[in-house]
Design a protein around this motif. Sequence first.
Motif, short mmCIF file in Angstrom:
data_model
loop_
_atom_site.label_atom_id
_atom_site.label_comp_id
_atom_site.label_asym_id
_atom_site.label_seq_id
_atom_site.Cartn_x
_atom_site.Cartn_y
_atom_site.Cartn_z
N PRO A 117 0.56 -1.26 0.10
CA PRO A 117 0.10 0.02 -0.07
C PRO A 117 0.93 1.07 0.18
O PRO A 117 1.87 1.12 0.64
CB PRO A 117 -0.60 -0.22 1.31
CG PRO A 117 0.14 -1.21 2.04
CD PRO A 117 0.62 -1.90 1.43
N ALA A 118 0.36 2.15 -0.58
CA ALA A 118 1.18 3.44 -0.86
C ALA A 118 1.00 4.26 0.58
O ALA A 118 -0.03 3.93 1.17
CB ALA A 118 0.63 4.36 -1.88
N PRO A 119 2.15 4.73 0.99
CA PRO A 119 2.12 5.54 2.36
C PRO A 119 0.98 6.64 2.40
O PRO A 119 1.12 7.41 1.49
CB PRO A 119 3.71 6.00 2.48
CG PRO A 119 4.15 6.10 1.02
CD PRO A 119 3.41 4.95 0.49
N THR A 120 0.34 6.73 3.29
CA THR A 120 -0.73 7.85 3.15
C THR A 120 0.01 9.06 3.98
O THR A 120 0.58 9.06 4.95
CB THR A 120 -1.81 7.29 4.12
OG1 THR A 120 -1.26 7.01 5.54
CG2 THR A 120 -2.60 6.42 3.60
N PRO A 121 -0.32 10.12 3.35
CA PRO A 121 0.44 11.49 3.84
C PRO A 121 -0.23 11.79 5.18
O PRO A 121 -1.41 11.77 4.99
CB PRO A 121 0.42 12.49 2.50
CG PRO A 121 -0.82 11.83 1.93
CD PRO A 121 -0.87 10.39 2.10
N VAL A 122 0.45 12.30 5.92
CA VAL A 122 0.10 12.82 7.35
C VAL A 122 -0.27 14.37 6.98
O VAL A 122 0.58 15.07 6.60
CB VAL A 122 0.96 12.53 8.40
CG1 VAL A 122 0.28 13.03 9.56
CG2 VAL A 122 1.36 11.04 8.51
N MET A 123 -1.52 14.70 7.20
CA MET A 123 -1.85 15.97 6.94
C MET A 123 -2.16 16.65 8.33
O MET A 123 -2.47 16.30 9.36
CB MET A 123 -3.28 15.94 6.16
CG MET A 123 -3.27 15.26 4.87
SD MET A 123 -2.11 15.87 3.69
CE MET A 123 -2.89 17.71 3.38
N VAL A 124 -1.65 18.10 8.29
CA VAL A 124 -1.95 18.83 9.42
C VAL A 124 -3.06 20.01 8.89
O VAL A 124 -2.68 20.53 7.97
CB VAL A 124 -0.75 19.61 9.64
CG1 VAL A 124 -1.12 20.64 10.76
CG2 VAL A 124 0.38 18.72 10.22
N ALA A 125 -3.86 20.29 9.56
CA ALA A 125 -5.19 21.19 9.28
C ALA A 125 -4.41 22.62 9.13
O ALA A 125 -3.80 22.87 10.06
CB ALA A 125 -6.19 21.24 10.15
N PRO A 126 -4.85 23.28 8.09
CA PRO A 126 -4.37 24.69 7.96
C PRO A 126 -4.65 25.70 9.24
O PRO A 126 -5.80 25.24 9.74
CB PRO A 126 -4.85 25.28 6.74
CG PRO A 126 -6.05 24.20 6.29
CD PRO A 126 -5.56 22.94 7.20
N PRO A 127 -3.94 26.75 9.39
CA PRO A 127 -4.53 27.44 10.40
C PRO A 127 -5.68 28.08 10.23
O PRO A 127 -6.24 28.33 9.07
CB PRO A 127 -3.36 28.58 10.82
CG PRO A 127 -2.36 28.02 9.83
CD PRO A 127 -2.83 27.10 8.82
N SER A 128 -6.89 28.13 11.24
CA SER A 128 -8.09 28.74 11.01
C SER A 128 -8.07 30.14 11.16
O SER A 128 -7.19 30.73 11.45
CB SER A 128 -9.06 28.09 12.40
OG SER A 128 -8.72 28.80 13.58
N GLY A 129 -9.05 30.60 10.76
CA GLY A 129 -9.31 32.21 10.62
C GLY A 129 -9.43 32.99 12.01
O GLY A 129 -8.85 33.73 12.26
N ALA A 130 -9.98 32.23 13.01
CA ALA A 130 -9.60 32.66 14.36
C ALA A 130 -8.02 32.64 14.97
O ALA A 130 -7.87 33.51 15.43
CB ALA A 130 -10.63 31.54 15.24
N LEU A 131 -7.48 31.57 14.48
CA LEU A 131 -6.14 31.61 14.84
C LEU A 131 -5.34 32.80 14.16
O LEU A 131 -4.52 33.44 14.80
CB LEU A 131 -5.60 30.25 14.52
CG LEU A 131 -3.95 30.12 14.92
CD1 LEU A 131 -3.79 30.09 16.44
CD2 LEU A 131 -3.35 28.72 14.30
N LEU A 132 -5.67 33.16 12.90
CA LEU A 132 -5.04 34.27 12.13
C LEU A 132 -5.54 35.51 12.78
O LEU A 132 -4.67 36.43 12.81
CB LEU A 132 -5.38 34.05 10.74
CG LEU A 132 -4.73 32.73 10.07
CD1 LEU A 132 -5.13 32.97 8.45
CD2 LEU A 132 -3.44 32.70 10.03
N ASN A 133 -6.77 35.58 13.21
CA ASN A 133 -7.04 36.86 13.74
C ASN A 133 -6.63 37.04 15.16
O ASN A 133 -6.24 38.36 15.49
CB ASN A 133 -8.68 36.79 13.98
CG ASN A 133 -9.36 37.05 12.65
OD1 ASN A 133 -8.84 37.66 11.83
ND2 ASN A 133 -10.73 36.37 12.48
N ALA A 134 -6.30 36.05 15.93
CA ALA A 134 -5.68 35.88 17.08
C ALA A 134 -4.18 36.66 17.03
O ALA A 134 -3.62 37.48 17.79
CB ALA A 134 -5.78 34.80 17.96
N ILE A 135 -3.58 36.16 16.02
CA ILE A 135 -2.21 36.56 15.86
C ILE A 135 -2.07 38.08 15.19
O ILE A 135 -1.37 38.83 15.94
CB ILE A 135 -1.48 35.60 14.59
CG1 ILE A 135 -1.29 34.18 15.36
CG2 ILE A 135 -0.12 36.26 14.34
CD1 ILE A 135 -0.98 33.11 14.35
#
Length: 134
Positions: A18-36
Amino acid sequence: MTILPYPKSRRRKAVSTPAPTPVMVAPPSGALLNAILSYADISEDIGGGLVVLRVSANRMNDPVIIQNLGREAARLADVSILWNDDESEIHTVLDAAIPSGVEDFWAEPHFELTDLAIAYLDELADEEVQAKAG
């Protein structure tokens, strides 16, 4: 009739891996960007009208930020925003999150030398010593 170089009994069956499945990280949310954007206390001018905005470790422990972001507050350490001062807009979101399930993401590869390689290196070192001495 086809003549085969080996009898059928000696043929190997194809093994499907089986092909290795890529491990995904969720992109930063809008709330996180607003907090920054709202709470960034570290700003580094990198020239060209661009500024890197980040939240310091002390500021990340602010209860207001933690309450607003919940579990995603831990991502504050991973995400920075490249802000364009000239256009007053986000130029790039920089996410340094390490995918989950990836062990030693930044670790250097390790290898061991064989006995033959060690003997070769010892011989090289001896030749260098002899060259310097004589």
